[in-house]
Design a protein around this motif. Structure first.
Motif, mmCIF file in Angstrom:
data_model
loop_
_atom_site.group_PDB
_atom_site.id
_atom_site.type_symbol
_atom_site.label_atom_id
_atom_site.label_comp_id
_atom_site.label_asym_id
_atom_site.label_seq_id
_atom_site.Cartn_x
_atom_site.Cartn_y
_atom_site.Cartn_z
ATOM 1 N N GLY A 130 0.918 -1.249 -0.091
ATOM 2 C CA GLY A 130 -0.128 -0.139 -0.052
ATOM 3 C C GLY A 130 0.871 1.310 -0.185
ATOM 4 N N LYS A 131 0.205 2.515 -0.248
ATOM 5 C CA LYS A 131 0.850 3.647 -0.468
ATOM 6 C C LYS A 131 1.493 4.089 1.157
ATOM 7 C CE LYS A 131 0.512 8.045 -3.099
ATOM 8 N NZ LYS A 131 -0.272 8.982 -4.073
ATOM 9 N N THR A 132 2.700 4.628 0.907
ATOM 10 C CA THR A 132 3.500 4.886 2.442
ATOM 11 C C THR A 132 3.710 6.520 2.183
ATOM 12 O OG1 THR A 132 5.571 4.638 1.441
ATOM 13 C CG2 THR A 132 4.746 2.467 2.200
ATOM 14 N N LEU B 222 5.376 11.472 -0.322
ATOM 15 C CA LEU B 222 6.134 12.653 -0.589
ATOM 16 C C LEU B 222 7.280 12.443 -1.757
ATOM 17 C CD1 LEU B 222 7.134 12.897 3.284
ATOM 18 C CD2 LEU B 222 5.439 14.275 1.882
ATOM 19 N N ALA B 223 7.224 11.487 -2.528
ATOM 20 C CA ALA B 223 8.019 11.027 -3.640
ATOM 21 C C ALA B 223 9.361 10.897 -3.176
ATOM 22 C CB ALA B 223 7.710 12.235 -4.714
ATOM 23 N N ARG B 224 9.685 10.445 -2.232
ATOM 24 C CA ARG B 224 10.859 9.916 -1.704
ATOM 25 C C ARG B 224 11.498 8.845 -2.041
ATOM 26 N NH1 ARG B 224 13.789 13.344 1.688
ATOM 27 N NH2 ARG B 224 12.560 15.516 2.486
ATOM 28 N N VAL B 225 12.866 8.547 -2.157
ATOM 29 C CA VAL B 225 13.360 7.340 -2.711
ATOM 30 C C VAL B 225 13.186 6.390 -1.364
ATOM 31 C CG1 VAL B 225 15.294 5.877 -3.300
ATOM 32 C CG2 VAL B 225 14.941 8.193 -4.155
ATOM 33 N N GLN B 226 12.256 5.019 -1.714
ATOM 34 C CA GLN B 226 12.197 3.910 -0.483
ATOM 35 C C GLN B 226 12.640 2.563 -1.058
ATOM 36 O OE1 GLN B 226 8.621 3.608 2.625
ATOM 37 N NE2 GLN B 226 8.096 3.671 0.462
ATOM 38 N N GLY B 227 13.756 2.133 -0.516
ATOM 39 C CA GLY B 227 13.963 0.705 -0.816
ATOM 40 C C GLY B 227 14.270 -0.069 0.398
ATOM 41 N N TRP B 228 15.317 0.142 0.897
ATOM 42 C CA TRP B 228 15.711 -0.826 2.354
ATOM 43 C C TRP B 228 15.161 0.024 3.366
ATOM 44 C CZ3 TRP B 228 20.270 -4.427 2.577
ATOM 45 C CH2 TRP B 228 20.231 -5.129 1.412
ATOM 46 N N CYS B 229 14.912 1.438 3.079
ATOM 47 C CA CYS B 229 14.348 2.393 4.184
ATOM 48 C C CYS B 229 12.815 2.039 4.294
ATOM 49 C CB CYS B 229 14.967 3.709 4.119
ATOM 50 S SG CYS B 229 13.995 4.709 2.701
ATOM 51 N N THR C 183 8.789 3.196 5.576
ATOM 52 C CA THR C 183 7.877 4.106 6.267
ATOM 53 C C THR C 183 6.452 3.650 6.315
ATOM 54 O OG1 THR C 183 7.161 5.199 4.091
ATOM 55 C CG2 THR C 183 8.931 6.594 5.526
ATOM 56 N N PRO C 184 5.504 3.778 7.142
ATOM 57 C CA PRO C 184 4.340 3.255 7.260
ATOM 58 C C PRO C 184 3.200 3.481 6.225
ATOM 59 C CG PRO C 184 4.313 5.073 8.822
ATOM 60 C CD PRO C 184 5.678 4.976 8.202
ATOM 61 N N LEU C 185 2.367 2.941 6.140
ATOM 62 C CA LEU C 185 1.339 3.091 4.999
ATOM 63 C C LEU C 185 0.393 4.245 5.623
ATOM 64 C CD1 LEU C 185 1.948 0.488 4.148
ATOM 65 C CD2 LEU C 185 -0.513 -0.094 3.799
ATOM 66 N N THR C 186 -0.009 5.134 4.700
ATOM 67 C CA THR C 186 -0.706 6.381 4.992
ATOM 68 C C THR C 186 -2.278 5.685 5.084
ATOM 69 O OG1 THR C 186 -1.178 6.753 2.575
ATOM 70 C CG2 THR C 186 0.736 7.792 3.501
ATOM 71 N N ARG D 20 6.318 -1.892 5.744
ATOM 72 C CA ARG D 20 4.972 -1.731 4.718
ATOM 73 C C ARG D 20 4.623 -2.867 3.996
ATOM 74 N NH1 ARG D 20 10.078 0.162 2.314
ATOM 75 N NH2 ARG D 20 10.370 -0.437 0.131
ATOM 76 N N ALA D 21 5.336 -3.801 3.800
ATOM 77 C CA ALA D 21 4.941 -5.084 3.219
ATOM 78 C C ALA D 21 4.137 -5.961 4.392
ATOM 79 C CB ALA D 21 6.022 -5.750 2.517
ATOM 80 N N ILE D 22 4.659 -5.938 5.465
ATOM 81 C CA ILE D 22 4.178 -6.690 6.501
ATOM 82 C C ILE D 22 2.860 -6.262 6.996
ATOM 83 C CG2 ILE D 22 4.470 -7.419 8.941
ATOM 84 C CD1 ILE D 22 7.479 -7.701 8.375
ATOM 85 N N GLU D 23 2.809 -5.100 7.031
ATOM 86 C CA GLU D 23 1.782 -3.984 7.290
ATOM 87 C C GLU D 23 0.568 -4.274 6.201
ATOM 88 O OE1 GLU D 23 -0.204 0.515 8.521
ATOM 89 O OE2 GLU D 23 1.931 0.118 7.955
ATOM 90 N N THR D 24 0.622 -4.213 4.984
ATOM 91 C CA THR D 24 -0.110 -4.652 3.698
ATOM 92 C C THR D 24 -0.661 -6.023 4.025
ATOM 93 O OG1 THR D 24 1.150 -3.027 2.398
ATOM 94 C CG2 THR D 24 0.065 -4.936 1.221
#
Length: 234
Positions: A12-14, A19-26, A28-31, A60-64
Protein backbone atom coordinates in the motif's frame (compact mmCIF):
# COMPACT_ATOMS: atom_id res chain seq x y z
CA UNK A 1 -2.38 -31.30 -8.97
CA UNK A 2 -3.73 -27.74 -8.91
CA UNK A 3 -2.14 -24.89 -10.83
CA UNK A 4 0.53 -22.95 -8.95
CA UNK A 5 -0.27 -19.25 -9.09
CA UNK A 6 1.45 -16.33 -7.42
CA UNK A 7 -0.65 -13.24 -6.67
CA UNK A 8 2.03 -10.60 -6.14
CA UNK A 9 0.70 -7.39 -4.61
CA UNK A 10 2.61 -4.13 -4.47
CA UNK A 11 2.37 -2.83 -0.90
CA UNK A 12 0.00 0.00 0.00
CA UNK A 13 0.92 3.64 -0.44
CA UNK A 14 3.33 4.92 2.22
CA UNK A 15 4.48 8.26 3.60
CA UNK A 16 7.57 8.25 1.35
CA UNK A 17 5.49 7.25 -1.70
CA UNK A 18 3.30 10.25 -1.02
CA UNK A 19 6.27 12.57 -0.52
CA UNK A 20 8.03 11.20 -3.65
CA UNK A 21 11.07 10.06 -1.68
CA UNK A 22 13.34 7.12 -2.50
CA UNK A 23 12.24 4.09 -0.48
CA UNK A 24 14.17 0.89 -0.89
CA UNK A 25 15.50 -0.71 2.27
CA UNK A 26 14.44 2.32 4.30
CA UNK A 27 10.83 2.13 5.40
CA UNK A 28 7.78 4.24 6.22
CA UNK A 29 4.29 3.16 7.26
CA UNK A 30 1.20 3.09 5.09
CA UNK A 31 -0.84 6.28 4.98
CA UNK A 32 -4.55 6.37 5.76
CA UNK A 33 -5.38 6.24 2.05
CA UNK A 34 -2.79 3.49 1.61
CA UNK A 35 -4.43 1.33 4.25
CA UNK A 36 -7.84 2.01 2.74
CA UNK A 37 -6.65 0.93 -0.72
CA UNK A 38 -5.29 -2.36 0.63
CA UNK A 39 -8.51 -2.87 2.59
CA UNK A 40 -10.33 -2.79 -0.76
CA UNK A 41 -7.83 -5.21 -2.33
CA UNK A 42 -8.44 -7.59 0.56
CA UNK A 43 -12.18 -7.41 0.04
CA UNK A 44 -11.68 -8.09 -3.66
CA UNK A 45 -9.63 -11.19 -2.89
CA UNK A 46 -12.10 -12.70 -0.43
CA UNK A 47 -13.29 -15.36 -2.88
CA UNK A 48 -9.76 -16.43 -3.87
CA UNK A 49 -8.43 -19.43 -1.97
CA UNK A 50 -4.81 -19.16 -0.82
CA UNK A 51 -2.65 -21.99 0.45
CA UNK A 52 -0.08 -19.68 2.00
CA UNK A 53 1.16 -16.10 2.12
CA UNK A 54 4.55 -14.38 1.95
CA UNK A 55 5.76 -10.83 2.31
CA UNK A 56 9.12 -9.13 2.36
CA UNK A 57 10.54 -8.23 5.75
CA UNK A 58 9.90 -4.51 5.27
CA UNK A 59 7.34 -3.00 7.63
CA UNK A 60 5.20 -1.61 4.81
CA UNK A 61 4.91 -5.07 3.24
CA UNK A 62 4.10 -6.72 6.56
CA UNK A 63 1.47 -4.06 7.32
CA UNK A 64 -0.05 -4.62 3.88
CA UNK A 65 -0.21 -8.39 4.36
CA UNK A 66 -1.82 -8.08 7.77
CA UNK A 67 -4.62 -5.98 6.25
CA UNK A 68 -5.09 -8.42 3.36
CA UNK A 69 -5.29 -11.43 5.68
CA UNK A 70 -7.63 -9.62 8.07
CA UNK A 71 -10.12 -9.19 5.22
CA UNK A 72 -9.91 -12.81 4.02
CA UNK A 73 -12.38 -15.32 5.50
CA UNK A 74 -9.55 -17.85 5.90
CA UNK A 75 -6.95 -15.25 6.88
CA UNK A 76 -6.28 -16.67 10.35
CA UNK A 77 -5.60 -20.11 8.91
CA UNK A 78 -3.37 -19.14 5.96
CA UNK A 79 0.29 -19.86 6.83
CA UNK A 80 2.25 -16.60 6.58
CA UNK A 81 6.01 -16.33 6.03
CA UNK A 82 8.41 -13.38 5.83
CA UNK A 83 11.17 -13.60 3.20
CA UNK A 84 13.85 -10.86 3.02
CA UNK A 85 14.79 -11.93 -0.51
CA UNK A 86 11.66 -10.33 -1.97
CA UNK A 87 12.28 -6.90 -0.43
CA UNK A 88 12.86 -3.77 -2.52
CA UNK A 89 16.17 -2.77 -4.11
CA UNK A 90 18.71 -1.06 -1.88
CA UNK A 91 19.54 2.46 -3.09
CA UNK A 92 22.40 2.98 -0.65
CA UNK A 93 23.19 6.63 0.09
CA UNK A 94 20.28 7.67 -2.16
CA UNK A 95 17.76 6.20 0.31
CA UNK A 96 15.35 8.78 1.67
CA UNK A 97 16.27 11.44 -0.87
CA UNK A 98 13.61 12.97 -3.08
CA UNK A 99 12.99 10.90 -6.20
CA UNK A 100 13.98 13.92 -8.31
CA UNK A 101 17.38 13.99 -6.58
CA UNK A 102 18.06 10.35 -7.43
CA UNK A 103 17.00 10.81 -11.03
CA UNK A 104 19.25 13.86 -11.07
CA UNK A 105 22.27 11.77 -10.08
CA UNK A 106 21.79 8.78 -12.37
CA UNK A 107 21.92 10.70 -15.70
CA UNK A 108 25.65 11.14 -15.27
CA UNK A 109 25.94 7.39 -15.59
CA UNK A 110 23.06 6.57 -17.94
CA UNK A 111 23.14 9.67 -20.16
CA UNK A 112 19.51 10.81 -19.97
CA UNK A 113 18.06 14.14 -18.90
CA UNK A 114 14.88 13.30 -17.03
CA UNK A 115 13.11 10.28 -15.54
CA UNK A 116 10.74 10.31 -18.52
CA UNK A 117 13.75 10.19 -20.86
CA UNK A 118 15.03 7.15 -18.99
CA UNK A 119 11.90 5.09 -19.45
CA UNK A 120 11.49 6.19 -23.05
CA UNK A 121 14.81 4.54 -23.89
CA UNK A 122 15.89 0.91 -23.99
CA UNK A 123 17.74 1.17 -20.69
CA UNK A 124 17.83 -2.13 -18.80
CA UNK A 125 17.43 -2.97 -15.14
CA UNK A 126 21.06 -4.07 -15.17
CA UNK A 127 22.13 -0.61 -16.32
CA UNK A 128 19.97 1.03 -13.65
CA UNK A 129 21.37 -1.25 -10.94
CA UNK A 130 24.92 -0.50 -12.05
CA UNK A 131 24.17 3.23 -12.06
CA UNK A 132 22.71 3.09 -8.56
CA UNK A 133 25.76 1.18 -7.35
CA UNK A 134 28.03 3.72 -9.01
CA UNK A 135 26.20 6.68 -7.47
CA UNK A 136 26.03 5.15 -3.98
CA UNK A 137 28.71 6.80 -1.85
CA UNK A 138 28.00 4.49 1.10
CA UNK A 139 28.74 1.28 -0.85
CA UNK A 140 25.51 -0.33 0.36
CA UNK A 141 23.75 -0.87 -2.99
CA UNK A 142 23.72 -4.45 -4.23
CA UNK A 143 25.74 -5.42 -7.29
CA UNK A 144 23.46 -6.41 -10.17
CA UNK A 145 24.27 -10.14 -10.03
CA UNK A 146 23.57 -10.27 -6.31
CA UNK A 147 20.31 -8.38 -6.75
CA UNK A 148 19.23 -10.60 -9.65
CA UNK A 149 19.96 -13.81 -7.76
CA UNK A 150 18.24 -12.60 -4.60
CA UNK A 151 15.01 -11.63 -6.34
CA UNK A 152 14.86 -14.62 -8.66
CA UNK A 153 15.72 -17.22 -6.03
CA UNK A 154 13.23 -15.74 -3.57
CA UNK A 155 10.24 -15.96 -5.88
CA UNK A 156 11.28 -19.21 -7.55
CA UNK A 157 11.77 -20.95 -4.20
CA UNK A 158 8.27 -19.87 -3.14
CA UNK A 159 6.79 -21.19 -6.40
CA UNK A 160 8.76 -24.44 -6.37
CA UNK A 161 7.82 -25.17 -2.79
CA UNK A 162 4.13 -24.62 -3.49
CA UNK A 163 4.25 -26.77 -6.64
CA UNK A 164 5.88 -29.63 -4.72
CA UNK A 165 3.09 -29.41 -2.14
CA UNK A 166 0.37 -29.87 -4.75
CA UNK A 167 0.03 -26.38 -6.16
CA UNK A 168 -2.54 -23.74 -5.38
CA UNK A 169 -2.50 -19.98 -4.95
CA UNK A 170 0.10 -18.01 -3.01
CA UNK A 171 -0.52 -14.44 -1.83
CA UNK A 172 2.66 -12.33 -1.87
CA UNK A 173 3.37 -8.71 -0.93
CA UNK A 174 6.49 -7.19 -2.45
CA UNK A 175 7.68 -3.88 -3.93
CA UNK A 176 7.31 -1.92 -7.16
CA UNK A 177 10.80 -2.12 -8.62
CA UNK A 178 11.37 -5.67 -7.39
CA UNK A 179 8.15 -6.89 -9.01
CA UNK A 180 8.90 -5.10 -12.28
CA UNK A 181 12.42 -6.53 -12.23
CA UNK A 182 11.05 -10.05 -11.73
CA UNK A 183 8.71 -9.60 -14.71
CA UNK A 184 11.71 -8.66 -16.88
CA UNK A 185 13.65 -11.71 -15.68
CA UNK A 186 10.73 -13.92 -16.72
CA UNK A 187 10.25 -12.19 -20.07
CA UNK A 188 13.14 -10.12 -21.44
CA UNK A 189 10.72 -8.29 -23.74
CA UNK A 190 8.99 -6.68 -20.76
CA UNK A 191 9.75 -2.94 -20.54
CA UNK A 192 11.44 -1.35 -17.56
CA UNK A 193 8.53 -0.27 -15.37
CA UNK A 194 8.49 2.24 -12.54
CA UNK A 195 4.73 2.76 -12.52
CA UNK A 196 3.25 -0.32 -10.85
CA UNK A 197 0.42 0.98 -8.69
CA UNK A 198 0.21 0.51 -4.94
CA UNK A 199 -2.17 -2.36 -4.35
CA UNK A 200 -1.94 -3.66 -7.91
CA UNK A 201 -1.74 -7.41 -8.46
CA UNK A 202 0.73 -9.11 -10.77
CA UNK A 203 -0.23 -12.73 -11.32
CA UNK A 204 2.18 -15.45 -12.35
CA UNK A 205 1.70 -19.12 -13.11
CA UNK A 206 4.51 -21.56 -12.33
CA UNK A 207 4.66 -24.93 -14.05
CA UNK A 208 7.51 -27.40 -14.60
CA UNK A 209 10.18 -24.93 -13.60
CA UNK A 210 8.92 -21.99 -15.64
CA UNK A 211 6.98 -18.82 -14.89
CA UNK A 212 4.37 -17.35 -17.23
CA UNK A 213 2.88 -13.89 -16.78
CA UNK A 214 -0.91 -13.80 -16.46
CA UNK A 215 -1.58 -10.23 -15.30
CA UNK A 216 0.41 -7.02 -14.75
CA UNK A 217 -0.57 -3.98 -12.68
CA UNK A 218 -4.11 -5.30 -12.24
CA UNK A 219 -6.30 -3.07 -10.05
CA UNK A 220 -9.54 -4.94 -10.71
CA UNK A 221 -9.44 -6.54 -7.25
CA UNK A 222 -9.23 -3.11 -5.62
CA UNK A 223 -12.13 -1.89 -7.76
CA UNK A 224 -14.16 -4.97 -6.87
CA UNK A 225 -13.43 -4.37 -3.19
CA UNK A 226 -14.67 -0.79 -3.46
CA UNK A 227 -17.93 -2.07 -4.95
CA UNK A 228 -18.32 -4.63 -2.15
CA UNK A 229 -17.62 -1.94 0.45
CA UNK A 230 -20.17 0.42 -1.09
CA UNK A 231 -22.85 -2.26 -1.03
CA UNK A 232 -22.00 -3.14 2.57
CA UNK A 233 -22.36 0.48 3.64
CA UNK A 234 -25.80 0.85 2.07
Amino acid sequence: MAETNLYIVRHGKTMFNTLARVQGWCDTPLTKSGREGIHYVGLGLQDTKFEEAYSSDSGRAIETMRILLSEHPDGKDIPYHVDPRIREWCFGSLEGAYDAEMWGVLPRVLNFKTEDDLFATDVSFEEIANAVEGADTANWAEPYEQLRDRVWNGFEDIAQSREKQGGGNVLIVSHGLTIAFLLSLIDSKQPVRANLLNGSINRLRYENGKFSIRAINDISYMERGKTISDHTDE
